[in-house]
Motif scaffolding. Sequence first.
Motif, mmCIF file in Angstrom:
data_model
loop_
_atom_site.group_PDB
_atom_site.id
_atom_site.type_symbol
_atom_site.label_atom_id
_atom_site.label_comp_id
_atom_site.label_asym_id
_atom_site.label_seq_id
_atom_site.Cartn_x
_atom_site.Cartn_y
_atom_site.Cartn_z
ATOM 1 N N GLU A 142 0.832 -1.206 0.000
ATOM 2 C CA GLU A 142 0.000 0.000 0.000
ATOM 3 C C GLU A 142 0.864 1.253 0.000
ATOM 4 O O GLU A 142 0.572 2.236 -0.699
ATOM 5 C CB GLU A 142 -0.914 -0.020 1.222
ATOM 6 C CG GLU A 142 -1.847 1.179 1.295
ATOM 7 C CD GLU A 142 -2.755 1.123 2.509
ATOM 8 O OE1 GLU A 142 -3.540 2.066 2.689
ATOM 9 O OE2 GLU A 142 -2.657 0.137 3.281
ATOM 10 N N LYS A 143 1.954 1.205 0.780
ATOM 11 C CA LYS A 143 2.851 2.361 0.833
ATOM 12 C C LYS A 143 3.512 2.593 -0.523
ATOM 13 O O LYS A 143 3.666 3.733 -0.980
ATOM 14 C CB LYS A 143 3.905 2.124 1.911
ATOM 15 C CG LYS A 143 4.850 3.298 2.093
ATOM 16 C CD LYS A 143 5.846 3.009 3.218
ATOM 17 C CE LYS A 143 6.798 4.188 3.404
ATOM 18 N NZ LYS A 143 7.769 3.920 4.503
ATOM 19 N N GLU A 144 3.896 1.474 -1.195
ATOM 20 C CA GLU A 144 4.536 1.586 -2.498
ATOM 21 C C GLU A 144 3.574 2.181 -3.518
ATOM 22 O O GLU A 144 3.953 3.030 -4.335
ATOM 23 C CB GLU A 144 5.007 0.206 -2.953
ATOM 24 C CG GLU A 144 5.724 0.232 -4.304
ATOM 25 C CD GLU A 144 6.187 -1.150 -4.713
ATOM 26 O OE1 GLU A 144 6.610 -1.291 -5.882
ATOM 27 O OE2 GLU A 144 6.115 -2.079 -3.871
ATOM 28 N N LEU A 145 2.305 1.775 -3.483
ATOM 29 C CA LEU A 145 1.312 2.292 -4.413
ATOM 30 C C LEU A 145 1.063 3.780 -4.184
ATOM 31 O O LEU A 145 0.877 4.559 -5.139
ATOM 32 C CB LEU A 145 0.001 1.512 -4.279
ATOM 33 C CG LEU A 145 0.047 0.050 -4.725
ATOM 34 C CD1 LEU A 145 -1.270 -0.650 -4.423
ATOM 35 C CD2 LEU A 145 0.369 -0.022 -6.215
ATOM 36 N N GLN A 146 1.052 4.170 -2.912
ATOM 37 C CA GLN A 146 0.853 5.586 -2.594
ATOM 38 C C GLN A 146 2.010 6.427 -3.113
ATOM 39 O O GLN A 146 1.811 7.539 -3.621
ATOM 40 C CB GLN A 146 0.701 5.760 -1.079
ATOM 41 C CG GLN A 146 -0.592 5.210 -0.520
ATOM 42 C CD GLN A 146 -0.670 5.326 0.988
ATOM 43 O OE1 GLN A 146 0.335 5.655 1.640
ATOM 44 N NE2 GLN A 146 -1.847 5.055 1.549
ATOM 45 N N GLN A 147 3.233 5.882 -3.004
ATOM 46 C CA GLN A 147 4.399 6.630 -3.494
ATOM 47 C C GLN A 147 4.375 6.776 -5.019
ATOM 48 O O GLN A 147 4.762 7.811 -5.561
ATOM 49 C CB GLN A 147 5.681 5.910 -3.045
ATOM 50 C CG GLN A 147 5.922 5.996 -1.542
ATOM 51 C CD GLN A 147 7.139 5.196 -1.116
ATOM 52 O OE1 GLN A 147 7.669 4.398 -1.884
ATOM 53 N NE2 GLN A 147 7.594 5.445 0.110
ATOM 54 N N ARG A 148 3.892 5.733 -5.702
ATOM 55 C CA ARG A 148 3.842 5.789 -7.162
ATOM 56 C C ARG A 148 2.789 6.785 -7.641
ATOM 57 O O ARG A 148 2.944 7.441 -8.665
ATOM 58 C CB ARG A 148 3.540 4.407 -7.740
ATOM 59 C CG ARG A 148 4.686 3.427 -7.599
ATOM 60 C CD ARG A 148 4.306 2.082 -8.195
ATOM 61 N NE ARG A 148 5.403 1.129 -8.087
ATOM 62 C CZ ARG A 148 5.327 -0.135 -8.514
ATOM 63 N NH1 ARG A 148 4.189 -0.562 -9.088
ATOM 64 N NH2 ARG A 148 6.366 -0.942 -8.386
ATOM 65 N N SER A 149 1.697 6.875 -6.887
ATOM 66 C CA SER A 149 0.636 7.793 -7.300
ATOM 67 C C SER A 149 0.971 9.224 -6.907
ATOM 68 O O SER A 149 0.436 10.154 -7.469
ATOM 69 C CB SER A 149 -0.683 7.372 -6.655
ATOM 70 O OG SER A 149 -0.580 7.407 -5.246
#
Length: 546
Positions: A539-546
Amino acid sequence: MRHHMLENKTAPLISLEPVFRALPGLYMLLSPTFIILDITDAYIRTTRGDRAGLLNRNILDSLEDVPQAGNVTTRMLLEASLQHVRQHREPHTMDTLTFEIPLPAAQGGGTEERFWHTSHTPVFDQQGELAYILHETRDITEQVRLEQEKIFSREQLTLLSTALDAVAWEYDIVHNKMHWGQGLQEVFGYTPEEMGPGGESWDDRVHPADFPAIRDSINQATASGSKIWSGEYRFRKADGTYTHVLDQGYIVYDSNRKPIRTIGSIIDLAKSKRAEDSLQESQDRFRHLLEILPHMAWTADAKGRVTYFNDNWYSYTGMPPGQTDGWVNMVHPEDTAQLLTAWSEAIALGTMYEQEYRIRNCLDGSYHYFLERAMPMFDNEGKVKMWIGTFTDIEDQRHTVEQLDLKDQQLHNILNLSPAHLCLLHGPEHMCQYVTPGVYQLYGNRRYLGLTARQIWPELQPLGFFDLLDQVYQKGDTVQLTELKIPIDRYQNGKPENAYFNFKYQPLLDNKGEREGVLISAIEVTELVEMKRKAAALEKELQQRS
């Protein structure tokens, strides 16, 4: 063992003394002449003995010579067992022995009655000669006391508790709580609520002229450690009249020999056939009571000679009515010797007698197990004047016990296969009574059973672990710890790895709702924790990508 070594041509001598002393059992190593060569640490701890004072002494001279049942002593039984091993070159197991173990000053001093099961095993050298005798002792005190509790349960209170016009009772001395069984209102006219909850409910209804003598006889029984008390007196019924009663009780003591509970029954004698109005027992009165019992029953004189059987005995065995000689022929031949030995000992000691054995049914020739109980009746000088006994058919009960034992084993197997790791700690000292195999993964292959929590896990002292156990036991709180990280030796290879567990500490209650221990359960949640971490990282990785 203290001075004997293992050796080979290349290796140095290795002393086995530390190995023997570290054994978990209660052992002594004896020479063929019964000299004590070494003692395990567990034996010294349990008996609170002095190793230096025991080593190199003859065991027959070193142990206290305590009187046992049957007019024999510890030394006599011990010597007979050791001589058997030396003469026949085979193991020998002794009957259960009673010992008085000194208590430490912190517990008030004094002694504590313990029951031991002792065996002796020969150890031979390479030439086949007797080299040592291994003396092994197991403390079976708890088993003995549990068995006593089963025998004198509320459903089987005393010898005459099933007679007509009898009321069962149980008195909790420690908490002053009186429990009255069924029949109280029918026999004496009271409801349990009208009687009252405490011991004074009985005191107030004993005739004032009889109360001092009855009270003194109870005090004498408890002061002497007697397990049986009986007395006759007048008891006030709900309508205000007094009736003559026969009261008999079994006294239960704690480990310090203090009476904690009595169980018994009161029999209304007013309706039995009496030739006189005095309180003295008569054969006619007792025979009337025995005839109305649903069990087979009998009486014997002071020397143990049977003088009477009730009709139930003659109906079951087929003996000619009125005949009392030859009753032993009704007993299974394999049970006769043990029965006669136990009966002779009871007569000699004047103590309560109890045996289980098989009796022949005249209808089909089959043998059923019966529980025979007998109690001595005493005269004013405290001498046995007669015996009263009953037989209770326990054939179905024995089958039930066997089935329960099987169910207990099945339950044990189920618990061992459960994903929850369980540990049962008993009493305020948190003594370990049961663990499942998974506990060994958490804390290693150490000893658990029979040790306190402080002895098992000393490394947990700084973490407040024992304060937590005290809180659960004393306050009745249930405590849960979630996702606690613990290094475990999962494969027992000495390489611990981190794992996560949910722990639950909950009070364990007895059948009266009182706390008696703490049950610890641990369920591993390592995979769940790792999945939660992976989900959080994703979830943290997805937030960083967005």
